[in-house]
Structure formats: C-alpha cells, structure tokens
Write a protein that holds these residues in place. Structure first.
Motif, PDB file in Angstrom:
ATOM      1  N   LYS A   2       0.748  -1.321   0.123  1.00 35.74           N
ATOM      2  CA  LYS A   2       0.146   0.259  -0.130  1.00 35.74           C
ATOM      3  C   LYS A   2       0.869   1.275  -0.032  1.00 35.74           C
ATOM      4  O   LYS A   2       2.031   1.198   0.695  1.00 35.74           O
ATOM      5  CB  LYS A   2      -0.793  -0.065   1.297  1.00 35.74           C
ATOM      6  N   SER A   3       0.316   2.418  -0.481  1.00 36.72           N
ATOM      7  CA  SER A   3       0.865   3.692  -0.487  1.00 36.72           C
ATOM      8  C   SER A   3       0.253   4.808  -0.185  1.00 36.72           C
ATOM      9  O   SER A   3      -1.070   4.772  -0.511  1.00 36.72           O
ATOM     10  CB  SER A   3       1.576   3.707  -2.032  1.00 36.72           C
ATOM     11  N   ILE A   4       0.724   5.821   0.387  1.00 39.99           N
ATOM     12  CA  ILE A   4       0.072   6.834   0.786  1.00 39.99           C
ATOM     13  C   ILE A   4       0.559   8.184   0.752  1.00 39.99           C
ATOM     14  O   ILE A   4       1.898   8.229   0.650  1.00 39.99           O
ATOM     15  CB  ILE A   4      -0.415   6.691   2.207  1.00 39.99           C
ATOM     16  N   VAL A   5      -0.108   8.989   0.347  1.00 39.84           N
ATOM     17  CA  VAL A   5       0.369  10.559   0.296  1.00 39.84           C
ATOM     18  C   VAL A   5       0.241  11.428   1.432  1.00 39.84           C
ATOM     19  O   VAL A   5      -1.054  11.609   1.700  1.00 39.84           O
ATOM     20  CB  VAL A   5      -0.100  11.340  -1.200  1.00 39.84           C
ATOM     21  N   PHE A   6       0.991  11.876   2.184  1.00 43.09           N
ATOM     22  CA  PHE A   6       0.583  13.039   3.343  1.00 43.09           C
ATOM     23  C   PHE A   6       0.879  14.435   2.647  1.00 43.09           C
ATOM     24  O   PHE A   6       1.646  14.822   1.899  1.00 43.09           O
ATOM     25  CB  PHE A   6       1.609  12.599   4.647  1.00 43.09           C
ATOM     26  N   LEU A  21       1.981   9.305  12.433  1.00 36.46           N
ATOM     27  CA  LEU A  21       1.224   8.281  11.655  1.00 36.46           C
ATOM     28  C   LEU A  21       2.270   7.769  10.513  1.00 36.46           C
ATOM     29  O   LEU A  21       2.157   6.400  10.330  1.00 36.46           O
ATOM     30  CB  LEU A  21       0.292   9.149  10.744  1.00 36.46           C
ATOM     31  N   ILE A  22       3.298   8.419  10.209  1.00 32.25           N
ATOM     32  CA  ILE A  22       4.137   7.921   8.779  1.00 32.25           C
ATOM     33  C   ILE A  22       4.916   6.605   9.518  1.00 32.25           C
ATOM     34  O   ILE A  22       5.167   5.645   8.940  1.00 32.25           O
ATOM     35  CB  ILE A  22       4.939   8.895   8.547  1.00 32.25           C
ATOM     36  N   ALA A  23       5.533   6.960  10.932  1.00 33.18           N
ATOM     37  CA  ALA A  23       6.240   5.770  11.366  1.00 33.18           C
ATOM     38  C   ALA A  23       5.504   4.468  11.608  1.00 33.18           C
ATOM     39  O   ALA A  23       5.771   3.631  11.508  1.00 33.18           O
ATOM     40  CB  ALA A  23       6.582   6.476  12.649  1.00 33.18           C
ATOM     41  N   ARG A  24       4.203   4.784  12.017  1.00 32.68           N
ATOM     42  CA  ARG A  24       3.472   3.389  12.197  1.00 32.68           C
ATOM     43  C   ARG A  24       3.149   2.879  10.989  1.00 32.68           C
ATOM     44  O   ARG A  24       3.032   1.709  10.813  1.00 32.68           O
ATOM     45  CB  ARG A  24       2.062   3.897  13.072  1.00 32.68           C
ATOM     46  N   LEU A  25       2.670   3.595   9.906  1.00 30.47           N
ATOM     47  CA  LEU A  25       2.469   2.999   8.521  1.00 30.47           C
ATOM     48  C   LEU A  25       3.247   2.188   7.930  1.00 30.47           C
ATOM     49  O   LEU A  25       3.366   1.239   7.374  1.00 30.47           O
ATOM     50  CB  LEU A  25       1.956   4.152   7.793  1.00 30.47           C
ATOM     51  N   LYS A  26       4.803   3.002   8.050  1.00 37.05           N
ATOM     52  CA  LYS A  26       6.027   2.218   7.384  1.00 37.05           C
ATOM     53  C   LYS A  26       6.304   0.927   8.253  1.00 37.05           C
ATOM     54  O   LYS A  26       6.625   0.082   7.465  1.00 37.05           O
ATOM     55  CB  LYS A  26       7.220   3.328   7.726  1.00 37.05           C
ATOM     56  N   GLU A  27       5.956   1.131   9.436  1.00 38.15           N
ATOM     57  CA  GLU A  27       5.977  -0.278  10.230  1.00 38.15           C
ATOM     58  C   GLU A  27       5.189  -1.332   9.836  1.00 38.15           C
ATOM     59  O   GLU A  27       5.605  -2.531   9.663  1.00 38.15           O
ATOM     60  CB  GLU A  27       5.925  -0.003  11.836  1.00 38.15           C
ATOM     61  N   ARG A  28       3.997  -0.814   9.129  1.00 32.51           N
ATOM     62  CA  ARG A  28       2.968  -1.677   8.585  1.00 32.51           C
ATOM     63  C   ARG A  28       3.164  -2.085   7.295  1.00 32.51           C
ATOM     64  O   ARG A  28       2.241  -2.485   6.357  1.00 32.51           O
ATOM     65  CB  ARG A  28       1.517  -1.493   9.042  1.00 32.51           C
ATOM     66  N   GLY A  29       4.353  -1.495   6.371  1.00 32.42           N
ATOM     67  CA  GLY A  29       4.666  -1.885   5.243  1.00 32.42           C
ATOM     68  C   GLY A  29       4.100  -0.879   3.930  1.00 32.42           C
ATOM     69  O   GLY A  29       4.452  -1.209   2.838  1.00 32.42           O
ATOM     70  N   TRP A  30       3.687   0.142   4.357  1.00 34.89           N
ATOM     71  CA  TRP A  30       3.213   1.082   3.611  1.00 34.89           C
ATOM     72  C   TRP A  30       4.383   2.032   2.881  1.00 34.89           C
ATOM     73  O   TRP A  30       5.433   2.414   3.857  1.00 34.89           O
ATOM     74  CB  TRP A  30       2.190   2.246   4.269  1.00 34.89           C
ATOM     75  N   THR A  31       4.287   2.374   1.779  1.00 34.16           N
ATOM     76  CA  THR A  31       5.372   3.308   1.396  1.00 34.16           C
ATOM     77  C   THR A  31       4.646   4.887   1.001  1.00 34.16           C
ATOM     78  O   THR A  31       3.534   4.950   1.239  1.00 34.16           O
ATOM     79  CB  THR A  31       5.506   3.176  -0.215  1.00 34.16           C
ATOM     80  N   VAL A  32       5.438   5.852   1.507  1.00 35.92           N
ATOM     81  CA  VAL A  32       4.951   7.215   1.831  1.00 35.92           C
ATOM     82  C   VAL A  32       5.641   8.262   1.100  1.00 35.92           C
ATOM     83  O   VAL A  32       6.913   8.089   1.013  1.00 35.92           O
ATOM     84  CB  VAL A  32       5.185   7.360   3.297  1.00 35.92           C
ATOM     85  N   ASP A  33       4.885   9.159   0.510  1.00 38.96           N
ATOM     86  CA  ASP A  33       5.425  10.189  -0.113  1.00 38.96           C
ATOM     87  C   ASP A  33       4.747  11.473   0.616  1.00 38.96           C
ATOM     88  O   ASP A  33       3.640  11.421   1.334  1.00 38.96           O
ATOM     89  CB  ASP A  33       5.025  10.461  -1.659  1.00 38.96           C
ATOM     90  N   TYR A  34       5.379  12.781   0.463  1.00 39.11           N
ATOM     91  CA  TYR A  34       4.976  13.985   1.079  1.00 39.11           C
ATOM     92  C   TYR A  34       4.686  14.935  -0.054  1.00 39.11           C
ATOM     93  O   TYR A  34       5.758  15.275  -0.611  1.00 39.11           O
ATOM     94  CB  TYR A  34       5.689  14.351   2.315  1.00 39.11           C
TER      95      TYR A  34
END
Length: 355
Positions: A2-6, A21-34
């Motif tokens: 899964k991926s998410i944009v903040f 939130l980013i720290a927790r989502l990355k622990e759960r395998g999400w990729t993050v962009d801002y």
C-alpha cells in the motif's frame, strides 16, 4: 504494498502529527510520499526524515483584504494542477491531510483522481483550509469530541491527536547538558509556536531577572528572534528553533509557557507538564487558540493569560502561581484518557484506502 501521500504545512503543528502516523504506517509496510510547498516549514522537517518530498505551488486564502488575494487564487489553481500530476503518477491508495493552505490543492487533486482522502482537524472548530477541503474528504478525524457537532454529513470521527513516540521518550539529562542547567533549581520552558512570538519574547525578557531568581529558563524564541544581549546569561538559554532535541528539553521542564496550538498543548498534556497558555488574540487569528486554551483551563490542565493582559509583571506572577500549584495540575492530567490516537487513525486509513 500500500502507498499513501501525506500533506500539511505552514507551521510545525500541521506537520509533526503526520510524522507519528508515518512511522506507524511504515512499520506496517506502507510506502510514503509527502506533498508540500517549496518554501514552507514542512520541506525542512520532512527533508530530515528521508521521505520523498514533492513541492507544489501554494497560495494563502485570507479572510481579510490584501493585494495578494488577487494573485494567490491563481497559485492555488496551479497547486491543484501540480498535485494532480504528482498524484496521478504516484497512484497512492489514500491521501492524508493535516491542514494548512498547501493541503487544499492536494485534497482537491486526490478527489479528482478518485483517491480516498482523510483529513485531521486539530482545533475545536475547523480552519478555513479544512473547511474548503472537507467536502472532498472521505473521513474527518477530530481532536476534540466537541468538534463533531460543527461537521455535518457523518464524516467526522473523534480520534484525538497523534503524538510522536519520540516526544514521549525525551531524556532530561541530555536536556540539562545542552542548556548547561542543573537540578537544584526548577526549569521553565518557554516557546511561542514554531514561528515564535514577539509578545511572549518581550514579556519574558522584560521580567527575566525576576524569573531567574526562581527558575532556569529554556526559551525557543523563533527564527530571527535571538537577542545577543542575553547570550551567556547564567540560567537562561535561548534557541531559534529546536527539532531533534525538543523531547529532551520538554523532559527536563517543570512548567511550560506556550501559545495554545493544539499539537503543542496535547504534547504537554501527554508529558504531564503544567502549562501557562498565551493564545493568539482574535485580532491575529480566528480565535481557535482561545478555544483550545479555555478547554484546557476548564479541565484543570493549566492556566491562561490573555495576550492583551500580558506584561513582564503579569507573566512572571502567572508563572509563579503555576509552579506553586503544579501538583494539582499534574494530578488532573493523570485523569486524561490518553487513547492511542495513532492506532485509531491508522485503522481508518487502512479501512478507507482504495482496494
């Protein structure tokens, strides 16, 4: 995966809850962009994390007359175009907005791309940026349960405010070492928000000698607000801005003086720091900090000093009273229900994300 944009910016309070939130989502395998503005505080804060940052055009939407009001709507439209292209390329499963004017183009662009949008509102009543964004949102997370009555459509859910784990893991000994302080005298921590407060700075420095008889003082005064006249003054340490070392300074503090932005005061509450709140006046804001401060005062977490009444003398007297009553405030803070806001919001993100 899964991926998410903040998105969110303009002040640290529109950025730091996203980090939790980013720290927790990355622990759960999400990729993050801002996505943020090129010249906003969000760029420097996110830049320190290594998270991919995408800059867009951003304009401020003002409630008062200003010649820039004729130009900024075009910046907002350009921001929508910029964000639309970025989101179309990234194809995230969700977008999360913490507010600030840079977030409006991102929220609209996500809606245009049919990406689920979640918004978080920190204050008692929604700010203008979030008011504009809410119609495009799937869910609206709120900090205060009272906020739900201000939002129609059944989108609102009380989640509380996400607090970064590192804020709760400060090391008081490190803070003492940075400031060259000791434990034989109580410590007053003073800050005026991420951009500083001239009014607080002037009142504090005007009564500094009197306060230093009782306290050691760590003072975050804002960019460009350092005063060389006070360099080397024993028991007083001034900083323009503090990022990584802030939890250590908070850990060593006995009492706090601050503006009443939601992010800061909930961090103080989680750390059980008795607080004297000096909200922005209605002349300088929409009054959200006044509502935040009065809510905390009524719950017994601290005291309020109106900026219009603040002088060197009234500030010092209020700090002395706060310190004398500190045990009562700490006891009240222990009754606060510190629900896991991060888990609640992450759950909403995962349930709302595009399948």
């Amino acid at each position: 995966m899964k991926s998410i944009v903040f998105t969110g910016g303009g002040s640290a309070g529109h950025v730091t809850p996203n980090l939790a939130l980013i720290a927790r989502l990355k622990e759960r395998g999400w990729t993050v962009d801002y996505i943020g503005s090129a010249d906003g505080i969000e760029k420097s804060i996110i830049g320190e994390t290594g998270i991919p940052f995408h800059a867009i055009s951003s304009g401020k939407l003002r409630r008062y007359f200003d010649l820039k009001n004729f130009k900024d709507p075009f910046k907002v439209l350009k921001g929508v175009y910029d964000a639309y292209r970025i989101i179309r390329k990234l194809k995230p499963d969700a977008v999360f907005s913490k507010g600030g004017f840079v977030s409006v183009p991102v929220v609209v662009a996500a809606w245009m791309n049919r990406i689920p949008v979640l918004i978080h509102e920190s204050d008692m009543t929604p700010g203008l940026a979030n008011k504009l964004s809410i119609p495009f949102a799937t869910k609206v997370c709120v900090t205060f349960p009272e906020t739900i009555r201000h939002l129609a459509g059944g989108k609102a859910e009380w989640t509380g405010l996400p607090i970064r784990d590192e804020v709760l893991r400060g090391n008081a000994l490190k803070g003492l070492a940075v400031c060259d302080f000791h434990r034989q005298k109580p410590i007053l921590f003073v800050m005026g928000g991420s951009l500083g407060s001239r009014a607080i700075n002037e009142a504090l420095r005007g009564g500094l000698d009197r306060l230093l008889e009782k306290f050691q003082i760590a003072h975050i005064c804002g960019k460009g607000n350092l005063d060389p006249a006070f360099d080397g003054k024993r028991g007083y340490r001034q900083f323009e801005y503090v990022t990584g070392g802030l939890p250590d300074l908070l850990a060593m503090a006995d009492v706090v003086v601050s503006r009443s932005g939601s992010t800061s005061i909930f961090e103080f509450l989680s750390l059980r720091k008795p607080m004297l709140l000096v909200p922005l006046s209605r002349n300088a804001s929409r009054g959200d900090q006044i509502l935040n401060a009065e809510s905390f005062r009524s719950q017994g977490y601290g005291e309020v000093l109106e900026e219009e009444r603040m002088t060197a003398g009234t500030l010092a007297e209020a700090v002395f009273r706060l310190y004398d009553e500190r045990d009562r405030y700490v006891e009240r803070m222990k009754s606060h229900s510190n629900q896991d806001s991060i888990a609640r919001i992450v759950g909403l993100i995962e349930r709302s994300a595009r399948r």
